[in-house]
Design an enzyme around this catalytic site. Structure first.
Site, PDB file in Angstrom:
ATOM      1  N   GLY A   7      34.717 -13.207 -16.632  1.00 57.15           N
ATOM      2  CA  GLY A   7      34.279 -14.002 -17.773  1.00 57.15           C
ATOM      3  C   GLY A   7      35.447 -14.753 -18.386  1.00 57.15           C
ATOM      4  O   GLY A   7      36.453 -14.144 -18.753  1.00 57.15           O
ATOM      5  N   HIS A  10      35.454 -16.966 -24.720  1.00 58.09           N
ATOM      6  CA  HIS A  10      36.322 -16.575 -25.831  1.00 58.09           C
ATOM      7  C   HIS A  10      36.977 -15.205 -25.651  1.00 58.09           C
ATOM      8  O   HIS A  10      38.189 -15.061 -25.810  1.00 58.09           O
ATOM      9  CB  HIS A  10      35.526 -16.596 -27.136  1.00 58.09           C
ATOM     10  CG  HIS A  10      34.692 -17.816 -27.302  1.00 58.09           C
ATOM     11  ND1 HIS A  10      35.193 -19.086 -27.135  1.00 58.09           N
ATOM     12  CD2 HIS A  10      33.375 -17.974 -27.595  1.00 58.09           C
ATOM     13  CE1 HIS A  10      34.236 -19.973 -27.328  1.00 58.09           C
ATOM     14  NE2 HIS A  10      33.118 -19.320 -27.603  1.00 58.09           N
ATOM     15  N   ASP A  32      34.758 -16.438 -13.019  1.00 60.34           N
ATOM     16  CA  ASP A  32      33.620 -16.910 -13.802  1.00 60.34           C
ATOM     17  C   ASP A  32      32.669 -17.699 -12.910  1.00 60.34           C
ATOM     18  O   ASP A  32      33.105 -18.412 -12.005  1.00 60.34           O
ATOM     19  CB  ASP A  32      34.081 -17.793 -14.963  1.00 60.34           C
ATOM     20  CG  ASP A  32      33.036 -17.873 -16.066  1.00 60.34           C
ATOM     21  OD1 ASP A  32      33.285 -17.304 -17.150  1.00 60.34           O
ATOM     22  OD2 ASP A  32      31.977 -18.488 -15.858  1.00 60.34           O
ATOM     23  N   CYS A  42      29.149 -23.315 -30.239  1.00 62.20           N
ATOM     24  CA  CYS A  42      28.769 -23.626 -31.613  1.00 62.20           C
ATOM     25  C   CYS A  42      28.858 -25.120 -31.900  1.00 62.20           C
ATOM     26  O   CYS A  42      28.307 -25.603 -32.891  1.00 62.20           O
ATOM     27  CB  CYS A  42      29.651 -22.858 -32.590  1.00 62.20           C
ATOM     28  SG  CYS A  42      31.421 -23.157 -32.346  1.00 62.20           S
ATOM     29  N   ALA A 109      33.937  -9.396 -19.618  1.00 67.68           N
ATOM     30  CA  ALA A 109      33.775 -10.388 -20.683  1.00 67.68           C
ATOM     31  C   ALA A 109      32.635 -11.325 -20.301  1.00 67.68           C
ATOM     32  O   ALA A 109      32.747 -12.546 -20.396  1.00 67.68           O
ATOM     33  CB  ALA A 109      35.073 -11.152 -20.889  1.00 67.68           C
ATOM     34  N   TYR A 158      20.418 -19.408 -36.174  1.00 69.32           N
ATOM     35  CA  TYR A 158      21.460 -20.427 -36.277  1.00 69.32           C
ATOM     36  C   TYR A 158      21.327 -21.512 -35.209  1.00 69.32           C
ATOM     37  O   TYR A 158      21.352 -22.700 -35.507  1.00 69.32           O
ATOM     38  CB  TYR A 158      22.831 -19.765 -36.183  1.00 69.32           C
ATOM     39  CG  TYR A 158      23.348 -19.238 -37.497  1.00 69.32           C
ATOM     40  CD1 TYR A 158      22.646 -19.459 -38.680  1.00 69.32           C
ATOM     41  CD2 TYR A 158      24.532 -18.529 -37.575  1.00 69.32           C
ATOM     42  CE1 TYR A 158      23.107 -18.985 -39.888  1.00 69.32           C
ATOM     43  CE2 TYR A 158      25.006 -18.055 -38.784  1.00 69.32           C
ATOM     44  CZ  TYR A 158      24.295 -18.287 -39.941  1.00 69.32           C
ATOM     45  OH  TYR A 158      24.762 -17.829 -41.139  1.00 69.32           O
ATOM     46  N   GLY A 244      17.032 -15.958 -29.309  1.00 67.35           N
ATOM     47  CA  GLY A 244      18.087 -14.962 -29.430  1.00 67.35           C
ATOM     48  C   GLY A 244      18.769 -14.657 -28.113  1.00 67.35           C
ATOM     49  O   GLY A 244      18.445 -15.233 -27.067  1.00 67.35           O
ATOM     50  N   ASP A 282      30.473 -10.512 -26.423  1.00 65.73           N
ATOM     51  CA  ASP A 282      29.029 -10.313 -26.569  1.00 65.73           C
ATOM     52  C   ASP A 282      28.439  -9.262 -25.640  1.00 65.73           C
ATOM     53  O   ASP A 282      27.300  -8.839 -25.835  1.00 65.73           O
ATOM     54  CB  ASP A 282      28.286 -11.629 -26.325  1.00 65.73           C
ATOM     55  CG  ASP A 282      28.491 -12.646 -27.430  1.00 65.73           C
ATOM     56  OD1 ASP A 282      29.240 -12.341 -28.381  1.00 65.73           O
ATOM     57  OD2 ASP A 282      27.920 -13.741 -27.342  1.00 65.73           O
ATOM     58  N   LEU A 299      29.045 -12.738 -31.979  1.00 64.76           N
ATOM     59  CA  LEU A 299      29.676 -13.867 -32.651  1.00 64.76           C
ATOM     60  C   LEU A 299      30.977 -14.217 -31.941  1.00 64.76           C
ATOM     61  O   LEU A 299      31.705 -13.325 -31.491  1.00 64.76           O
ATOM     62  CB  LEU A 299      29.983 -13.535 -34.118  1.00 64.76           C
ATOM     63  CG  LEU A 299      28.799 -13.407 -35.085  1.00 64.76           C
ATOM     64  CD1 LEU A 299      29.275 -12.841 -36.415  1.00 64.76           C
ATOM     65  CD2 LEU A 299      28.128 -14.761 -35.302  1.00 64.76           C
ATOM     66  N   PHE A 427      41.731 -19.426 -61.627  1.00 66.35           N
ATOM     67  CA  PHE A 427      40.849 -20.412 -62.248  1.00 66.35           C
ATOM     68  C   PHE A 427      41.540 -21.766 -62.290  1.00 66.35           C
ATOM     69  O   PHE A 427      42.686 -21.883 -62.714  1.00 66.35           O
ATOM     70  CB  PHE A 427      40.462 -19.991 -63.671  1.00 66.35           C
ATOM     71  CG  PHE A 427      39.951 -21.132 -64.517  1.00 66.35           C
ATOM     72  CD1 PHE A 427      38.830 -21.861 -64.124  1.00 66.35           C
ATOM     73  CD2 PHE A 427      40.602 -21.501 -65.692  1.00 66.35           C
ATOM     74  CE1 PHE A 427      38.363 -22.930 -64.884  1.00 66.35           C
ATOM     75  CE2 PHE A 427      40.139 -22.570 -66.460  1.00 66.35           C
ATOM     76  CZ  PHE A 427      39.023 -23.279 -66.056  1.00 66.35           C
TER      77      PHE A 427
END
EC number: 1.6.3.4
Length: 446
Positions: A7, A10, A32, A42, A109, A158, A244, A282, A299, A427
């Site tokens: 993999g 990321h 891979d 993303c 991965a 998302y 999903g 993941d 994520l 502030f």
């Protein structure tokens, strides 16, 4: 020592980079099945929605850069089997050449894969998934077709929400479906998610929530032309499934200990039930500080951190993950939402007794009338211990994006809502009020 990494996105890249930079001298092989590496998925909706012109910069690493450092890169190579007993990886290249790579340490991965709904018509032409670069290319090409006018997006998480925005930006009619009653139900409580629902509707996206897809129907040419739900039948020209992801762990699921969704169980060193096999990103479980247990949170940010942890441990330095909070964010048509930890709904589903404190105010001082957007905040905490376990923020202001990180650290360090109430927050009228909305929300906690 020879290290094989399966993999090259990321988590795999973070593992390899850590080994190369901190522990030189090892033999590293990266495998891979794709022709590319390091794709930032993303950014797909940003590119497809033409907020950027080209996808080139969505790749942050190149095979030749790793090869220049002595890494053996095998892309377009599919791993067919892993012999864990004899420490060998069996793979086949695009040209059907068989490859066998022995290893001392193995890093899995392999990431996640889309959940495919087992519905009649699921294999029709015109039904797409969205994860890999080539899937983004296919959807981009479909959006360019004049005849593709009406698009159904199934799943309002998302990815589904982002690609719905992208389709609308490309001038399409968009129908957004989800079995839940709101968008983003996995990350936000209903009171917050409804703000995004209103935003989507205001921008012309047709919402079909509380609706479950049952069947896809084809036209005479074999392309999807209708989606049938539990409520109605809709004419469509394209379907994008975004319901999903689940762990892509088939290579190891019958040999290594796995989580209930098939993810490979790891400890805080990213080590699996086989001490010579590490799992990152993941495909693996991860420790949640909000839940105080291992769970599954897919994520990219978690993938990078888990890869770094694995790299150090393989290299010889014992390093434990500090755990994660599942911090995340989304920006759709200028409306921004961020969350971390658990929502009230998620916490109760897990059996936790929780309370929450809501507050709404302007982002900047009250006497600044221009570009001063409202901010909604919710802090979720355990009722008895008062330990903070979650937070949600929503606003058109981008400033909220940084604030969620403070809550992430609070959850990691087991801070209570009472400690947060007295936290020293700066502030300046250009940024906030003397009574910061985070402070007031904490002070209001019962």
């Amino acid at each position: 020592m020879k290290i094989v990494v399966i993999g090259t996105n990321h988590a795999g890249i973070a593992t390899a980079n850590t080994l190369l930079e901190q522990y030189p001298g090892h033999e590293i092989v990266m495998i891979d099945r794709n022709s590319n590496m390091s794709y930032l998925g993303c950014g797909t909706a940003i590119w497809v929605g033409r907020q950027i012109e080209k996808p080139d910069e969505l790749f942050y690493a190149k095979a030749e850069d790793f090869e220049a450092k002595g890494v053996k890169i095998l892309t377009e190579t599919e791993v067919s089997e892993i012999d864990f007993a004899n420490k060998k990886v069996y793979a086949k290249t695009k040209s059907d050449d068989e490859i066998i790579e022995a290893y001392d340490k193995l890093v899995l991965a392999t990431g996640s894969r889309p959940i495919i709904p087992n519905l009649p018509g699921k294999d029709l032409k015109g039904i797409h998934f969205l994860k890999l670069f080539q899937e983004g290319q296919a959807i981009d090409a479909e959006f360019a077709k004049e005849k593709v006018k009406r698009i159904a997006v199934i799943g309002a998480g998302y990815i589904g929400t982002e690609i719905a925005e992208a389709a609308k930006r490309r001038g399409k009619e968009v129908l957004l479906f989800d079995a839940e009653n709101t968008s983003l139900a996995s990350y936000y409580d209903e009171e917050f998610a409804k703000g995004m629902d209103e935003n989507l509707a205001q921008h012309g996206i047709e919402l079909h929530f509380g609706e479950l897809a049952k069947e896809f129907k084809a036209n005479e040419e074999g392309y999807v032309s209708q989606i049938v739900t539990n409520k109605a039948t809709y004419d469509v020209d394209l379907v994008i499934n975004c319901i999903g992801f689940t762990a892509n762990s088939a290579l190891a699921s019958d040999k290594l200990a796995t989580f209930k969704n098939g993810a490979i169980k790891v400890d805080k060193h990213q080590q699996s039930s086989d001490p010579d096999v590490y799992a990152v990103g993941d495909v693996a479980t991860i420790y949640s500080n909000a839940l105080q247990d291992f769970t599954y949170i897919a994520l990219a940010s978690n993938a990078v951190r888990s890869g770094i942890v694995a790299g150090h441990n393989i290299g010889g330095k014992e390093l434990e993950s500090v755990g994660v909070q599942g911090s995340n964010g989304i920006s759709i048509f200028g409306y921004n939402m961020t969350s971390t930890g658990l929502s009230v709904k998620a916490a109760k589903k897990l059996g936790l007794e929780v309370s929450f404190s809501d507050f709404e105010d302007k982002q900047k001082a009250w006497f600044l009338h221009e570009n001063n957007d409202s901010v909604k905040i919710r802090i979720v905490y355990e009722t008895k211990s008062r330990r903070i376990i979650g937070a949600q923020l929503a606003s058109k202001s981008e400033i909220i994006a940084g604030n969620i990180n403070m809550f992430s650290l609070a959850i990691q360090e087991k801070k209570t809502i009472d400690e947060l109430a007295l936290l020293d927050l700066f502030f300046l009228p250009h940024f906030n009020s003397p009574y910061n909305y985070m402070t007031v929300a904490a002070l209001n906690a019962k």
